[in-house]
Design a protein around this motif. Structure first.
Motif, PDB file in Angstrom:
ATOM      1  N   UNK A 156       0.807  -1.221   0.000  1.00 53.77           N
ATOM      2  CA  UNK A 156       0.000   0.000   0.000  1.00 53.77           C
ATOM      3  C   UNK A 156       0.840   1.270   0.000  1.00 53.77           C
ATOM      4  N   UNK A 157       2.131   1.138   0.276  1.00 49.38           N
ATOM      5  CA  UNK A 157       2.985   2.321   0.358  1.00 49.38           C
ATOM      6  C   UNK A 157       3.495   2.729  -1.036  1.00 49.38           C
ATOM      7  N   UNK A 332      -4.931   0.758 -21.323  1.00 47.41           N
ATOM      8  CA  UNK A 332      -5.487   1.389 -20.120  1.00 47.41           C
ATOM      9  C   UNK A 332      -4.659   1.119 -18.860  1.00 47.41           C
ATOM     10  N   UNK A 334      -1.493   1.479 -18.638  1.00 46.61           N
ATOM     11  CA  UNK A 334      -0.417   2.475 -18.570  1.00 46.61           C
ATOM     12  C   UNK A 334       0.864   1.908 -17.965  1.00 46.61           C
TER      13      UNK A 334
ATOM     14  N   UNK B 144     -13.004  -3.072  -6.991  1.00 50.93           N
ATOM     15  CA  UNK B 144     -12.026  -3.497  -7.990  1.00 50.93           C
ATOM     16  C   UNK B 144     -12.549  -4.692  -8.788  1.00 50.93           C
ATOM     17  N   UNK B 192      -0.506  11.078 -11.919  1.00 48.18           N
ATOM     18  CA  UNK B 192      -0.079   9.885 -11.180  1.00 48.18           C
ATOM     19  C   UNK B 192       0.540  10.292  -9.848  1.00 48.18           C
ATOM     20  N   UNK B 332       0.137   3.620  -2.970  1.00 43.80           N
ATOM     21  CA  UNK B 332       0.432   2.678  -4.057  1.00 43.80           C
ATOM     22  C   UNK B 332      -0.465   2.860  -5.283  1.00 43.80           C
ATOM     23  N   UNK B 333      -1.617   3.537  -5.105  1.00 46.51           N
ATOM     24  CA  UNK B 333      -2.489   3.720  -6.281  1.00 46.51           C
ATOM     25  C   UNK B 333      -1.950   4.806  -7.214  1.00 46.51           C
ATOM     26  N   UNK B 334      -1.048   5.659  -6.722  1.00 54.25           N
ATOM     27  CA  UNK B 334      -0.450   6.706  -7.556  1.00 54.25           C
ATOM     28  C   UNK B 334      -1.501   7.554  -8.250  1.00 54.25           C
ATOM     29  N   UNK B 360      -3.475   5.094 -15.067  1.00 53.41           N
ATOM     30  CA  UNK B 360      -4.257   3.856 -15.017  1.00 53.41           C
ATOM     31  C   UNK B 360      -5.771   4.092 -14.954  1.00 53.41           C
ATOM     32  N   UNK B 361      -6.472   3.598 -15.954  1.00 57.13           N
ATOM     33  CA  UNK B 361      -7.927   3.754 -16.019  1.00 57.13           C
ATOM     34  C   UNK B 361      -8.588   3.062 -14.830  1.00 57.13           C
ATOM     35  N   UNK B 362      -8.082   1.880 -14.476  1.00 58.39           N
ATOM     36  CA  UNK B 362      -8.685   1.111 -13.380  1.00 58.39           C
ATOM     37  C   UNK B 362      -8.613   1.894 -12.070  1.00 58.39           C
ATOM     38  N   UNK B 363      -7.424   2.410 -11.743  1.00 54.30           N
ATOM     39  CA  UNK B 363      -7.284   3.133 -10.477  1.00 54.30           C
ATOM     40  C   UNK B 363      -8.212   4.341 -10.449  1.00 54.30           C
TER      41      UNK B 363
END
Lengths: 484, 484
Positions: A156-157, A332, A334, B144, B192, B332-334, B360-363
């Motif tokens: 998670x970091x 997508x 990336x 998700x 990001x 971590x999701x940036x 990232x489209x998902x994030x």
């Protein structure tokens, strides 16, 4: 006098904060000009249908922000310090009082810059788009679910700015197996796609005014990335053997960098010949230049014994290889990567460590698993066959219907080919007619840095099923016939 | 003579390609020097345990690449054109013949640049790290899974470079509800993470040599982002009211940009006062400067009636507001974002459209759902309470154990506070001792652009449970006592 607040009950902000936000918006929008006297809190409360405590709290908040002033006995006023904003969405040019922009932004706003396109519908002949319907989404979803099930603090970091170790390892394995390129994980750096890699490479290797050989016609994203760094682009013509190195030497013998797409020259689709590759490596050594190799569709070759990447012949450590998962998986996510010479490993680690925070940990980890479990190589094999079939379908349909009005280049690689127009054809007019027929295409001039000798348009085959392709080519032929 | 190939059966490459890769590696590594005569294909085949056809195919491949030459009747030799690479992992400086680097990379490799840190263990007193154990991972995983279940072509292509519309909308809603900031979705641009936003903003607004006011001590990531663009940084002191605008005017009245952290000055933790905010806005107008406001922990305030972002007072359209999900969700999701003045909307759209491919489209989509379903505001409320409790625990434990050896600042916001050391203390020695005691901390000097008047260290409270905090403070106190 004050429009009523629409209270949002599920709002995290309490009522007085919502009321304060409501009033602040009216004040800063100029609806309540400086000097305006506001109603007494009692009156405001009844007007807005809130408690007096709420109204008082809102006034106190805005007073603490300096938007309101209370004059004892005289009530609450909007501060004269408040400045109202310019009309909404003023274009920069029209807003004379704004600070100046960076040189690149000024260029963008004053000159024509082709935008990066974002194809999303699979109609013929969209380019640069994988066959989404053939992607093993079930396996992917399973890996994604597994990733989040196991989610703990350690994922998670902040990801490492150089890339997830498992992914760097997996990329080495992929390059060795599918591209004949041998490298060490520490030489692999993960970016948010090839475009992000170009931007970061430009930042690390280019200063404003540095000259960069660019294929003409050539890739738009890399071009704009180097321009964003203030580089001076030198158009170098391409022919059936790829970049014309001799012409490049004549135009600019002392370049700082050369950008090439050896596997599938973008957009012409030619593969750079063996001799040209050695010539380019020699030219780079003479002038002390870096070479950026964009291998964007390198995994998709339909002939026999494809040449490995230029990087595989790079004894002198000058080639920065760039790859992407946008074509082999899907855009997508990336994710892309660079493989750098060992001499640049420390520099990349230090620069990224100081200025970057890495890309989505989840995407990196899922792709690493996808490769490690063998799905990736299997997917590549299937896609290579699928795209070969689709390319053959396009060329065959072209031979049947086009009557030489468009000469299709028999590309051995990639996602699209080029249809060349006869001498004297009006490229713009043709593309207009083809687009009007509902077909996706781009004129070669779109990829030109300086006027081109050839005329033509791009024809993508990767995303379109053979029977659709047949219909598409018929419509293409009809559109061309209609132009006479 | 030639080490035996380890055949990988699950390898996508066929046997001859694997053998060619194996030989290419030996040739380019210099293990088989130019001019070496290779065994006849028959011999190679038996040595490597492959069919003769495979051996012949591998030789043909490498010959087509120019690595091998066949002399009729005389057999197969390694071409004299082949150049062997420098020793593995030569540091750039040691590799005299490499091309030059960009100025920024040279600076990085020659001077000291603090790296961005990547905290990942929740030991006391790690800073900048949310309470991972308190994150609603179950809800997140569900969203998700839902996202990938519904995955279709429309989410597999390139995301819009400006950001996913649903997320831009959701960010507006969040900022209005949780930060008292009102903006339009078109003014919100997704990046990001905040660091990526700083890099892109620097590219759009700064040219080499432009002067930028930086808080001293101040944020490291933004500093390095502006340096990467060639900006000249002007250290401006901070006090309990935040950036000392008057000192900035004296040091550099004609700056191009000012970077500030008004909600929680990084690293000191002070909140910028109302008067200073108006002073800064006025100074920016006078000098024609942009203001970049980093609101990195703005959602976490523990006092009453927090001030809204500087951006909410920006009548003149000069403030670019930057926020991040790294603290409110997890790093971590940036994902981060910028809210730009209406005058910059077109410029940002054009620049990103020409040079960026989005994140990232998902994030983006999952975070948008997380906000839209109300989980985000609820999570923020819980975290605000949790972090307030942890801050109180730190301050209380400090009062009990530190005997004035360290003066903890009573911050009203953010993830950490600062412990000030008495006059004449040896900051480096203290930090060394504290780190040796297994505690995570950083000296204030790490954030210094020029020598500081104060000495001290950072103490994070967000990621550590109260009972751990108590123990941590006891160890901290012991370490300080030991220093006498």
């Amino acid at each position: 006098m004050i429009p009523t607040l629409r209270v949002e009950r599920d709002d995290a902000a309490n009522l007085s904060m919502q009321l304060a936000t409501h009033l602040r918006e009216l004040i800063l929008a100029g609806d309540l000009p400086p000097g305006t006297r506001l109603p007494a809190s009692r009156v405001l409360a009844s007007e807005q249908g809130v408690s007096r405590t709420t109204a008082v709290a809102a006034y106190e908040q805005l007073t603490s922000e300096g938007l309101l002033v209370s004059r004892v006995g005289a009530g609450t006023y909007i501060s004269d310090e408040v400045r109202t904003p310019p009309a909404h969405r003023t274009p920069f040019e029209a807003d004379g009082h704004l600070p100046r922009l960076a040189h690149f932004s000024r260029e963008i706003s004053e000159q024509f810059f082709p935008r990066l396109t974002h194809p999303c519908s699979p109609r013929p002949f969209v380019t640069g788009m994988p066959a989404f319907d053939a992607f093993p989404m079930a396996q992917w979803s399973r890996l994604s679910a597994k990733y989040w099930r196991g989610a703990r603090a350690d994922i998670m970091s902040y990801p490492d700015a150089t890339g997830l170790p498992e992914l760097r390892m997996a990329i080495c394995r992929h390059l060795r197996a599918n591209r004949g390129l041998v490298c060490e994980p520490e030489e692999v750096f993960v970016f948010a796609g090839a475009q992000d890699a170009f931007l970061q490479i430009a930042q690390m290797l280019l200063d404003p005014g540095d000259r960069v050989w660019m294929e003409n016609p050539g890739a738009i994203g890399a071009r704009n990335a180097f321009l964003s760094r203030g580089a001076e682009l030198v158009p170098v013509p391409v022919d059936a053997e790829g970049l014309d190195v001799a012409a490049g030497r004549r135009a600019c013998p002392n370049m700082r960098m050369a950008f090439v797409t050896p596997a599938h020259q973008h957009p012409m689709g030619y593969t750079m010949s063996r001799d040209r590759r050695f010539e380019l490596l020699a030219a780079a050594e003479e002038s002390g230049a870096w070479i950026v190799e964009d291998d964007y569709v390198g995994e998709f070759h339909y002939g026999r014994s494809p040449l490995p990447p230029l990087k595989a012949l790079d004894g002198a450590g000058r080639v920065v290889y760039v790859g992407t998962f946008s074509k082999a998986l899907f855009p997508a996510i990336r994710l892309g990567y660079a493989v750098v010479p060992s001499g640049l490993v420390d520099i990349f680690e230090r620069t990224l460590g100081a200025a970057a925070h890495g890309v989505s940990h989840a995407m990196q980890s899922i792709v690493a698993d996808f490769i490690a479990e063998g799905h990736f190589s299997a997917h590549l094999r299937r896609m290579r066959d699928l795209y070969r079939t689709r390319r053959d379908a396009l060329l065959a349909a072209g031979a049947r219907h086009l009557d030489g009005r468009l000469m299709l280049l028999p590309t051995e690689t990639g996602f699209h080919t080029v249809g060349l127009l006869p001498e004297g054809a009006d490229e713009a007019r043709v593309v207009e007619a083809v687009s009007a027929a509902g077909l996706a295409t781009a004129p070669l001039s779109r990829f030109a840095l300086s006027p081109l000798a050839v005329k033509g348009l791009t024809l993508g085959f990767s995303a379109v099923a053979p029977h659709e392709m047949e219909k598409g080519v018929e419509r293409l032929a009809a559109a061309l016939r209609a132009l006479g």
